[in-house]
Design a protein around this motif. Structure first.
Motif, PDB file in Angstrom:
ATOM      1  N   UNK A 180       0.869  -1.174   0.284  1.00  0.00           N
ATOM      2  CA  UNK A 180      -0.146   0.061   0.041  1.00  0.00           C
ATOM      3  C   UNK A 180       0.985   1.133   0.124  1.00  0.00           C
ATOM      4  N   UNK A 181       1.013   2.232  -1.105  1.00  0.00           N
ATOM      5  CA  UNK A 181       1.698   3.199  -0.978  1.00  0.00           C
ATOM      6  C   UNK A 181       1.181   4.161   0.103  1.00  0.00           C
ATOM      7  N   UNK A 182       2.099   5.086   0.146  1.00  0.00           N
ATOM      8  CA  UNK A 182       1.753   6.110   1.095  1.00  0.00           C
ATOM      9  C   UNK A 182       0.507   7.078   0.923  1.00  0.00           C
ATOM     10  N   UNK A 183      -0.043   7.154  -0.305  1.00  0.00           N
ATOM     11  CA  UNK A 183      -1.290   7.700  -0.960  1.00  0.00           C
ATOM     12  C   UNK A 183      -2.394   7.241  -0.207  1.00  0.00           C
ATOM     13  N   UNK A 184      -2.310   6.215   0.467  1.00  0.00           N
ATOM     14  CA  UNK A 184      -3.405   5.620   1.228  1.00  0.00           C
ATOM     15  C   UNK A 184      -3.723   5.890   2.528  1.00  0.00           C
ATOM     16  N   UNK A 185      -2.562   6.722   3.004  1.00  0.00           N
ATOM     17  CA  UNK A 185      -2.543   7.007   4.446  1.00  0.00           C
ATOM     18  C   UNK A 185      -2.670   8.616   4.870  1.00  0.00           C
ATOM     19  N   UNK A 186      -3.760   9.126   4.093  1.00  0.00           N
ATOM     20  CA  UNK A 186      -3.805  10.877   4.182  1.00  0.00           C
ATOM     21  C   UNK A 186      -2.598  11.296   4.340  1.00  0.00           C
ATOM     22  N   UNK A 187      -1.826  11.642   3.029  1.00  0.00           N
ATOM     23  CA  UNK A 187      -0.548  12.626   3.021  1.00  0.00           C
ATOM     24  C   UNK A 187      -0.998  13.964   3.136  1.00  0.00           C
ATOM     25  N   UNK A 188      -0.044  14.689   3.909  1.00  0.00           N
ATOM     26  CA  UNK A 188      -0.302  16.261   3.847  1.00  0.00           C
ATOM     27  C   UNK A 188       1.086  16.782   3.629  1.00  0.00           C
ATOM     28  N   UNK A 189       1.255  17.809   2.955  1.00  0.00           N
ATOM     29  CA  UNK A 189       2.613  18.188   2.721  1.00  0.00           C
ATOM     30  C   UNK A 189       3.016  19.158   4.086  1.00  0.00           C
ATOM     31  N   UNK A 190       4.164  19.190   4.677  1.00  0.00           N
ATOM     32  CA  UNK A 190       4.292  19.808   5.756  1.00  0.00           C
ATOM     33  C   UNK A 190       5.591  21.025   5.252  1.00  0.00           C
ATOM     34  N   UNK A 191       6.201  21.540   6.071  1.00  0.00           N
ATOM     35  CA  UNK A 191       7.527  22.351   5.865  1.00  0.00           C
ATOM     36  C   UNK A 191       8.449  21.490   5.874  1.00  0.00           C
ATOM     37  N   UNK A 192       8.326  20.344   6.779  1.00  0.00           N
ATOM     38  CA  UNK A 192       9.534  19.486   6.784  1.00  0.00           C
ATOM     39  C   UNK A 192       9.627  18.272   5.918  1.00  0.00           C
ATOM     40  N   UNK A 193       8.469  18.128   5.329  1.00  0.00           N
ATOM     41  CA  UNK A 193       8.106  16.767   4.436  1.00  0.00           C
ATOM     42  C   UNK A 193       6.796  16.493   4.250  1.00  0.00           C
ATOM     43  N   UNK A 194       6.564  15.506   3.999  1.00  0.00           N
ATOM     44  CA  UNK A 194       5.193  14.747   3.766  1.00  0.00           C
ATOM     45  C   UNK A 194       5.036  14.110   5.276  1.00  0.00           C
ATOM     46  N   UNK A 195       3.739  14.650   5.591  1.00  0.00           N
ATOM     47  CA  UNK A 195       3.103  13.737   7.080  1.00  0.00           C
ATOM     48  C   UNK A 195       2.168  12.837   6.496  1.00  0.00           C
TER      49      UNK A 195
ATOM     50  N   UNK B 295       2.434  14.941  -4.420  1.00  0.00           N
ATOM     51  CA  UNK B 295       2.118  15.395  -5.791  1.00  0.00           C
ATOM     52  C   UNK B 295       0.752  14.980  -5.952  1.00  0.00           C
ATOM     53  N   UNK B 296      -0.029  15.972  -5.903  1.00  0.00           N
ATOM     54  CA  UNK B 296      -1.554  15.838  -5.482  1.00  0.00           C
ATOM     55  C   UNK B 296      -2.090  15.621  -7.131  1.00  0.00           C
ATOM     56  N   UNK B 297      -1.362  16.149  -8.227  1.00  0.00           N
ATOM     57  CA  UNK B 297      -2.089  15.630  -9.613  1.00  0.00           C
ATOM     58  C   UNK B 297      -1.578  14.099  -9.740  1.00  0.00           C
ATOM     59  N   UNK B 298      -0.672  13.500  -9.095  1.00  0.00           N
ATOM     60  CA  UNK B 298      -0.479  12.051  -9.375  1.00  0.00           C
ATOM     61  C   UNK B 298      -1.150  11.359  -8.256  1.00  0.00           C
ATOM     62  N   UNK B 299      -2.313  11.309  -7.971  1.00  0.00           N
ATOM     63  CA  UNK B 299      -3.070  10.718  -6.776  1.00  0.00           C
ATOM     64  C   UNK B 299      -2.324  10.745  -5.433  1.00  0.00           C
ATOM     65  N   UNK B 300      -2.193  11.564  -5.047  1.00  0.00           N
ATOM     66  CA  UNK B 300      -1.386  12.047  -3.668  1.00  0.00           C
ATOM     67  C   UNK B 300      -0.091  11.079  -3.365  1.00  0.00           C
ATOM     68  N   UNK B 301       0.612  10.863  -4.452  1.00  0.00           N
ATOM     69  CA  UNK B 301       1.537  10.038  -4.071  1.00  0.00           C
ATOM     70  C   UNK B 301       2.992  10.765  -3.579  1.00  0.00           C
ATOM     71  N   UNK B 302       3.591  10.049  -2.609  1.00  0.00           N
ATOM     72  CA  UNK B 302       4.536  10.819  -1.828  1.00  0.00           C
ATOM     73  C   UNK B 302       6.086  10.259  -2.505  1.00  0.00           C
TER      74      UNK B 302
END
Length: 135
Positions: A87-102, A118-125
């Motif tokens: 399961x990619x990280x896109x399945x775990x509610x990714x959010x862009x933060x200042x330090x990186x992806x949460x 990258x929101x346009x690529x299905x929220x992939x990290x």
């Protein structure tokens, strides 16, 4: 070495064996199969609920990627299978933060430094491998 002797406290097992013998092996196997399916389904529900809580995967994905195999009178066994390995990280509610992806994985929030969403690529990290601002 001392000898261990196990004695039954009551006659429940012998009464059960006698009832199975009276019913016959065909009907008894059908009853065992139905009982195993009933208990197996209840366990399957508990396993799916535990997976949702422990892994933070959405219930719909857990339902889609797990399967219960019924028992039959000829094969007295039930099985629970999981069918997806990654399961990619896109399945775990990714959010862009200042330090990186949460992301919210294994029941807690984790920040992956030097990563971006990258929101346009299905929220992939993705992770930055160079010091450049834009790849």
């Amino acid at each position: 070495m001392p000898t261990v002797v196990i004695e039954e406290a009551d006659q429940v097992r012998t009464h059960f064996e006698a009832a199975c013998f009276r019913v016959g092996s065909g009907l008894a196997r059908r009853a065992f199969s139905r009982a195993m399916n009933s208990v197996g389904r209840k366990n399957f529900t508990q396993v799916k609920r535990a997976l949702v809580v422990q892994t933070s995967i959405k219930p719909g994905l857990v339902n889609k990627n797990t399967k219960f195999w019924n028992s039959s009178p000829s094969k007295l066994e039930t099985r629970i299978d999981g069918r997806r390995e990654y399961f990619g990280l896109s399945h775990f509610r990714p959010k862009q933060m200042a330090l990186g992806a949460a992301v919210h994985v294994w029941g807690k929030g984790i920040i992956y430094p030097h990563s971006f969403v990258v929101r346009s690529l299905s929220n992939n990290v993705f992770v930055r491998t160079s010091r450049k601002r834009f790849p």
